[in-house]
Every structure is written in C-alpha cells, then in structure tokens.
Design an enzyme around this catalytic site. Structure first.
Site, PDB file in Angstrom:
ATOM      1  N   LYS B  78      -7.837  -9.758  11.643  1.00 47.32           N
ATOM      2  CA  LYS B  78      -6.932  -9.148  10.662  1.00 47.32           C
ATOM      3  C   LYS B  78      -7.710  -8.240   9.717  1.00 47.32           C
ATOM      4  CE  LYS B  78      -3.284 -10.470   7.362  1.00 47.32           C
ATOM      5  NZ  LYS B  78      -2.625 -11.607   6.697  1.00 47.32           N
ATOM      6  N   SER B 153       2.391 -11.823   7.206  1.00 47.91           N
ATOM      7  CA  SER B 153       1.705 -10.552   7.186  1.00 47.91           C
ATOM      8  C   SER B 153       0.674 -10.384   8.300  1.00 47.91           C
ATOM      9  CB  SER B 153       1.000 -10.357   5.845  1.00 47.91           C
ATOM     10  OG  SER B 153      -0.033 -11.316   5.676  1.00 47.91           O
ATOM     11  N   SER B 177       1.851 -16.486   6.257  1.00 49.57           N
ATOM     12  CA  SER B 177       1.443 -15.264   6.956  1.00 49.57           C
ATOM     13  C   SER B 177       0.701 -15.474   8.268  1.00 49.57           C
ATOM     14  CB  SER B 177       0.587 -14.391   6.039  1.00 49.57           C
ATOM     15  OG  SER B 177       1.410 -13.681   5.147  1.00 49.57           O
TER      16      SER B 177
END
Lengths: 96, 486
Positions: B78, B153, B177
């Site tokens: 990420k 997210s 997330s």
C-alpha cells in the site's frame, strides 16, 4: 435539523486548519458538516459523566530510551523532497 | 492452477524445488499488471526492473530461497508505507512527487525476509475512505465487477491480490481499511491488535488507530505475512513488547468446543439479505465444526460510527498539519507570504474527503467544542472497549459480517459522506477497542459479489482468530473462487 455550524464558523475553522475554501466548497462543507455533526448528537444519549476517556486502546506506561545520539537522516536526504532549498536550508517566503 | 492464483505457501515449494524460476514468477506477474491493471488501477507505482533484478539474485544462486517463508514472493505494498528511494504518494496530489528517504520498519523486515516488491498500490487519499474513490490518481475498480468499488482504503492492495496482480499484499487499517476491501474483493485481510505491528514509516492518519496488516489469498498466507511484520520496534513508542507466537503452527488445531459469540447488535434491520444469509450459513458451518455459538451483546455498537468519526478526524487534523509546502509535498506557486503558502499549498494538495476530515477534526478540537465532541467520543470509546472485554468473558471470539452491504457501485455513495461512514459500522468498534480482526470470504451476493465474515478476538489473540478463520476456510470453498478478468 438544527444548525450545528454556520457558514461563518466554517470559515473560521478553515482558517484554523490553514485551508482556503471556494464559495462552492464553503456552502457544501457547511451542509455536510451540519449533517455529520447532527449525527454525532446520538452520543448525547449516553451518560458518560464518570467514564474515563480512552486515548489509546492498549495502555502503555511512559516509554523511555537512553539519551543517546542515533543515526539520523543526512541533511542532503532530509532536504531532498523540499520544494525549494539552497542545499542547507528550506526556503520560504520572507517572514519579516 | 495458473501461477497467479497460487497462494504464497503453494508458490514457495515450486520455487524452492526449482520447478519454476523466481524471475519467471515475477515476469508473469509483471505481464499481468501490464495487460490488466489498466482496467483495475490497483498500482500507482510498478517496480518492474528492481523486482526482476531481485529475482535474478535467487536464480543465479546469489540469494538463498530458504532464508524465510516469504523469500522470492512477489508482493504489493500500500502506497502509505515508506520505501526508501520509492515514491510514496498516499494516493494524494500532496505527495505526488514524494520519494521516501527511509524504510518503514515493516518494509525493512519484509525486505530482510527476501520477498520481492512488485509495486505500490492505490488507496483512498491518506487512507481516508471506504471505496478507493478518494484516490487522487483515479479509483481502483473491483476485479469481480469493474463498475463496483473494491472497498477502501486498502482497495488497491485487496484488488491486486484478488486480480492475481501480486501473490499477497500489505495494507493498513484505521477503521476497517484492511478488512472491508478484503471482504469486497473476496480475499483474506487481517488487522492486528494495536501495537502488534510497528507503525514507524507508516504515514500517519489516526495514530491511536492505525495498524499495518496482510491481505492474502488464504488464511495460512495471512499467518505467514503476520509472522514477518509482527514484533516489538523501539522506533514506535506504541509498539508492544510481547513475544510473537508461531502463527502457522496453531492453524491446524480443531475448534471443537470453542465458543463463538454472535453480537445481536450486528444483526440489524438495515443489513442486506444476502449478507444475513451468508452469516447464517457461516454459523451453521461453525456448528458443524463443533464450535458452540452463543448470542452476546455489545450494547454500544450503534455509537461506534459517531465516536470514530470524531476521534479519527481529530487525530488526522493534527497529523496532517505537517503538510505545509515547506519540507516536502506540494507547494503552491501562487503564494505571496508564509501564511498564504500554507493555505494555498494545502488547499491545492488535498482532496475533498481529506479537507472534510481536517475540517471536522479541527472543529471538534477547537475551543469550546472539545468536551462536547472529542472528550465525549473518547469516553464512548471506553464503553465500546468495555463491551468487548465483557463479551470475551462469555465467548472466545466474535463472528460478524464485515460490512452490512455487498460491494456497491462506483459513484453510488460518493456524494453522501455520512452514508459512506455508516457502511463502516461493523469494523469501527474493533478499531476503537484496539482488538484484532480478520475478514475471510463467506459467500457471494445475488449479483455475484464477494461477502466477508469478520472474526474478532481479544487483544493479541491473532493466533486464535487465525485458527478459527483457517478451520472455517478449510471447511468451505469460498476462498477458491476468484474473479474472471480476461
């Protein structure tokens, strides 16, 4: 729905947060913040007078370390992402 | 089975026995990214050259595949985790050109394990969002249906695993997330206990909630990745110094006699019928495995959304004060003085959701409102934490849906932030309490989209919830289903 926050207050908060809002953004932000803050009202259904607040889910005691110089970023690397620098300092618009 | 569908623990023996070269594996993934990622938009940066160079080290015998159970495994990371010399954008125009000057601890440890980084994955800007629509670089699309959101997210990380664009990935979870995008993409996602994994080098959103965790194709892979990233780090003062168990070892133990709590507050009216049906089936599977199910109560569940959306924005408004156009990040060219430099740089660099949260956070911390909002929310946080502690006196783990609804369409909730926040209702309480949670596939909706099951355990009970998840997974075939992208 009662008004939680006025347009003037939104502008004041934007100023505190160092944000500039366009007229359109300000109107929309006021509307959305009112909606969200009204929803937050639900918390007032709970009596919390004697409840200790939690700031961290895992409580740790003070974490100390010895006062020792450790490796840190070189100045060159520290400045490498600066939008403007002279190789030794960050450059900003004139302050005084 | 095609290479890109293999789990980490299936792929590794093939490489160790030299049935396939590491560079062939990396090349195959890079080719898939090349042909498919224009549709999915899971990656913000692809590190092809570097990945192939790393792979060659193994194939030329200069690096040993036996160094760890992740050696040679291609991962997606990420884009909120700092990796030295690589762009770390956080999905924001603010950090569009930011090159991380150091490695996050988890990156350092994963590097040491010998895994190979394929690239940095797309995300909601500064990890604020539940749909990946808040990325400044375009939304990630759900590989199961390109018109639907992958969740957020960590939507890029979850979509990349689901689409076969990496073998496994790392995400971060502040209010769901990792768990929610894993659920929306039909893969496994684990949020560790707060303090279990170092946050050093993770770009801060809400410091009392942020945790790094794995997103994988199955539970055993999640255990392998957690093994590598868990542990004490003196560079994170909230890192907890407890021994790290050997997670894979515990997976195979039976769950007969284990008590699983079903919180009655999570079976709410608004829950989608497909989600409710998958839950019922999951409960039946657990009973067949010999687990006992008991109804428990988490009476403050309904207040989780309000408490979270005060606390997280409050912390965010303070953390994001550092973006001022001076040290790094976007700098406006239209500023005349220092104050307008701050204002213009921030207003140009941040997207709408980030601005909204900074505004909310600044407001709830501002003079005269602190007690009514921030203090109140922190007190409610205590009540929510106590709910879980009391529930765990009656059961060993909790099973709940991850989200009340299956994946929704891109654009469906984009204009209604409150509706978007409410979709996090089942993941936020565990974040506020700091307990670990895992999301695993448990069914499909009527329109063939994945539905996830959440298993929550007491603080530091990762080993136990991994075992419960693994036993469920082995008794079902949900994890063997994947999207068809080609």
């Amino acid at each position: 729905m009662s008004e939680k926050i006025s347009e003037a207050e939104v502008l004041h908060v934007a100023d505190l947060a160092r944000l500039e809002l366009t007229e359109g953004e300000m109107i929309r932000m006021t509307e959305q913040m009112n909606q969200i803050l009204s929803y937050m009202e639900t918390l007032n259904e709970l009596e919390t007078g004697s409840v200790e607040p939690t700031t961290h889910a895992i409580q740790l005691q003070n974490v100390f370390r010895s006062d020792q110089v450790m490796e840190s970023l070189d100045r060159e690397i520290g400045l490498s992402n600066a939008p403007q620098s002279d190789g030794a300092n960050f450059i900003v618009p004139k302050v005084i | 089975m095609p290479l890109h569908s293999l789990t980490v623990h299936e792929l590794r023996p093939l490489m160790v026995k030299k049935e396939i070269k590491v560079s062939e594996v990396v090349q195959a993934y890079l080719e898939r990214i090349e042909t498919l990622d224009s549709k999915v938009n899971a990656y913000l940066t692809v590190m092809g050259e570097l990945a192939l160079r790393e792979a060659a080290l193994y194939d030329e015998g200069r690096k040993d595949l036996n160094r760890s159970s992740l050696a040679g495994v291609p991962l997606g990371i990420k884009d909120v985790l700092c990796m030295r010399g690589t762009k770390t954008t956080c999905g924001s125009k603010m950090l569009e050109n930011f090159v991380a000057p150091y490695d996050a601890t988890v990156i350092e440890w994963v590097k040491r394990s010998g895994a190979i980084f394929l690239g940095k994955t797309n995300m909601d800007e500064f990890a604020m969002g539940s749909s990946n629509e808040n990325s400044a670089f375009g939304p990630t699309r759900n590989p199961w249906n390109l018109n639907k959101v992958p969740g957020g997210s960590s939507g890029g990380s979850a979509a990349a695993v689901a689409a076969g664009l990496c073998a496994a990935s790392l995400g971060t979870d502040t209010g769901g997330s990792i768990r929610q995008p894993a659920s929306f993409c039909g893969v496994v996602g684990l949020k560790p206990t707060y303090g279990r994994v170092s946050r050093y080098g993770l770009v801060a959103f809400a410091s009392s909630l942020d945790q790094v965790g794995p997103i994988t194709r199955d539970v055993q892979d999640a255990a392998l990745l957690l093994q590598t990233i868990a542990g004490y780090d003196s560079r994170d003062t909230t890192s907890v110094n407890l021994p790290v168990p050997y997670y894979v070892e515990g997976l195979k133990k039976s769950i007969a006699g284990v008590k699983l709590g079903i919180p009655r507050e999570y079976m709410i009216e608004g829950i989608h019928p497909d989600v409710a049906l998958s839950m019922e089936k999951a409960i039946k599977t657990f009973r067949e495995l010999g687990a006992e199910t008991v109804e428990v109560s988490l009476p403050h569940t309904d207040y989780g959304v309000a408490a979270y959306y005060i606390i997280a924005p409050a912390e965010a408004s303070s953390n994001l004060a550092r973006y001022d156009g001076v040290k790094y990040g976007h700098r406006s060219t239209g500023a005349q003085d220092l104050l307008s430099l701050y204002r213009k740089s921030r207003s140009e660099g941040f997207g709408a959701e980030v601005k909204r949260r900074i505004m909310l956070g600044t407001y709830v911390l501002s003079s005269g409102y602190y007690d009514a909002y921030y203090k109140k929310a922190s007190q409610v946080r205590t009540l929510i934490r106590n709910d879980f502690i009391e529930a765990f006196e009656k059961c060993d783990a909790l099973i709940t849906p991850v989200a009340p609804i299956p994946p929704f369409h891109i654009g469906e909730k984009a204009d209604d932030p409150l509706q978007m926040y409410l979709s996090d209702v089942f993941t936020l309480p565990a974040s506020l309490a700091g307990i670990p949670g895992i999301s695993i596939p448990c069914g499909l909706s009527g329109d063939n989209m994945p539905i996830g099951l959440q298993i929550l355990g007491p603080h530091f009970a990762e080993e136990f919830i991994l075992r419960v998840a693994h036993q469920f997974e082995q008794a079902t075939d949900h994890h063997t289903h994947g999207p068809t992208l080609e």
